[in-house]
Enzyme design. Structure first.
Site, mmCIF file in Angstrom:
data_model
loop_
_atom_site.group_PDB
_atom_site.id
_atom_site.type_symbol
_atom_site.label_atom_id
_atom_site.label_comp_id
_atom_site.label_asym_id
_atom_site.label_seq_id
_atom_site.Cartn_x
_atom_site.Cartn_y
_atom_site.Cartn_z
ATOM 1 N N LEU A 1 57.644 26.436 44.161
ATOM 2 C CA LEU A 1 56.322 26.671 43.564
ATOM 3 C C LEU A 1 56.336 27.928 42.686
ATOM 4 O O LEU A 1 56.935 28.937 43.058
ATOM 5 C CB LEU A 1 55.317 26.857 44.714
ATOM 6 C CG LEU A 1 53.908 27.299 44.371
ATOM 7 C CD1 LEU A 1 53.167 26.185 43.643
ATOM 8 C CD2 LEU A 1 53.150 27.677 45.654
ATOM 9 N N ASP B 1 36.560 33.310 44.732
ATOM 10 C CA ASP B 1 35.307 34.062 44.637
ATOM 11 C C ASP B 1 34.573 34.060 45.977
ATOM 12 O O ASP B 1 34.717 33.137 46.776
ATOM 13 C CB ASP B 1 34.433 33.435 43.537
ATOM 14 C CG ASP B 1 33.343 34.384 43.058
ATOM 15 O OD1 ASP B 1 33.397 35.586 43.381
ATOM 16 O OD2 ASP B 1 32.427 33.905 42.355
ATOM 17 N N HIS C 1 37.856 41.375 50.592
ATOM 18 C CA HIS C 1 39.092 41.213 49.807
ATOM 19 C C HIS C 1 40.303 41.142 50.743
ATOM 20 O O HIS C 1 41.215 40.348 50.556
ATOM 21 C CB HIS C 1 39.262 42.371 48.819
ATOM 22 C CG HIS C 1 38.136 42.475 47.820
ATOM 23 N ND1 HIS C 1 37.662 41.387 47.124
ATOM 24 C CD2 HIS C 1 37.387 43.539 47.399
ATOM 25 C CE1 HIS C 1 36.671 41.783 46.312
ATOM 26 N NE2 HIS C 1 36.482 43.069 46.476
#
Ligand code: IPE
Ligand code: IPE
Ligand code: MG
Length: 233
Positions: free
Chosen positions: A119, A8, A25
């Site tokens: 991962l 955020d 972004h």
């Protein structure tokens, strides 16, 4: 085993530089790159990134479409790199609401990385924790032969989008907001929470390590008493 992140503060990062929100972004993709790399190196098994909530459709159409474009570009550019680093990609959320071209790219990369054992990066896309629970209930009701008297928490969890993913051990939220914003509501029952004022585009390896050092100092009691083994219930 599992870190979940509410990425955020992209908009505020951009506003503080007099840039359009989309530049925040864009800058945030650098932070994504860095946390993925760091978690991979540390041997963490799952990293879930909240990239687009179902509620994010309330934003201006222009921001929304540019966000999806950014994601599509990212997937297109990074597919080989993911394979090279043995990273498996999964998405959670309501798939049929994801723009078709993004969904196509996403499913391509999911397919390419399906059997990789490093991962696992889980992207929460068009995701809502409440919708996930309602969707699970619908799936359960559609299954004719389920015995409702025997439905327990473990069985219920198998109907969530996260059926194959362990609950997050640690939740990180950037930009200082003190809320969960409809993220992994069921799964977060006993997650440790770490919040930093840092905006997502400024989030770096050092912050991941700070969060982990702090996590190591926590005592996870799961409702039991300090220092005593949990009794059977
Ligand atoms: C997080 O940054 C990214 C998404 C929700 C897609 P924001 O866009 O929410 O940034 P702020 O909260 O407005 O600063
Ligand atoms: C949560 O951030 C969603 C994502 C990070 C994708 P928001 O910025 O949408 O959350 P609120 O509106 O501040 O609660
Ligand atoms: Mg926000």
């Amino acid at each position: 085993r599992h870190i979940a992140v509410i990425m955020d503060g992209n908009g505020r990062w951009a506003a503080s530089r007099n840039l359009p929100r989309i530049e925040g972004h864009r800058a945030g993709t650098k932070a994504v790159q860095e946390i993925v790399e760091t978690c991979g190196r540390l041997g963490i098994k799952f990293l879930t990134l909240y990239a687009f909530s179902k509620e994010n459709w309330k934003r201006p159409a222009r921001e929304v479409s540019r966000l999806w474009n950014l994601l599509e570009d990212y997937l297109r550019k990074k597919d080989q790199e993911l394979v090279k680093n043995k990273i498996r990609l999964l998405a959670i959320g309501q798939r049929n609401g994801i723009p078709a071209s993004v969904r196509k790219e996403l499913e391509k990369v999911e397919g390419m990385t399906r059997d990789l054992d490093g991962l696992t990066v889980v992207l929460a896309l068009n995701y809502s924790g409440r919708a996930e629970i309602v969707d699970a209930v619908k799936r359960i009701f559609r299954e004719r032969n389920i015995d409702l008297d025997r439905l327990d928490e473990q069985t219920f969890a198998r109907y969530l989008y996260t059926a194959s993913i362990p609950d997050p051990d640690l939740l990180i939220r950037t930009s200082g907001e003190l809320r969960v914003s409809n993220f992994l509501l069921w799964q977060m029952a006993y997650s440790e929470i770490w919040i930093t004022p840092v905006f997502w585009p400024d989030f770096r390896r050092l912050h991941v390590l700070q969060a982990l050092v702090d996590y190591q100092k926590r005592e996870r009691r799961f409702g039991a008493v300090h220092g005593q083994p949990a009794a059977d219930v």
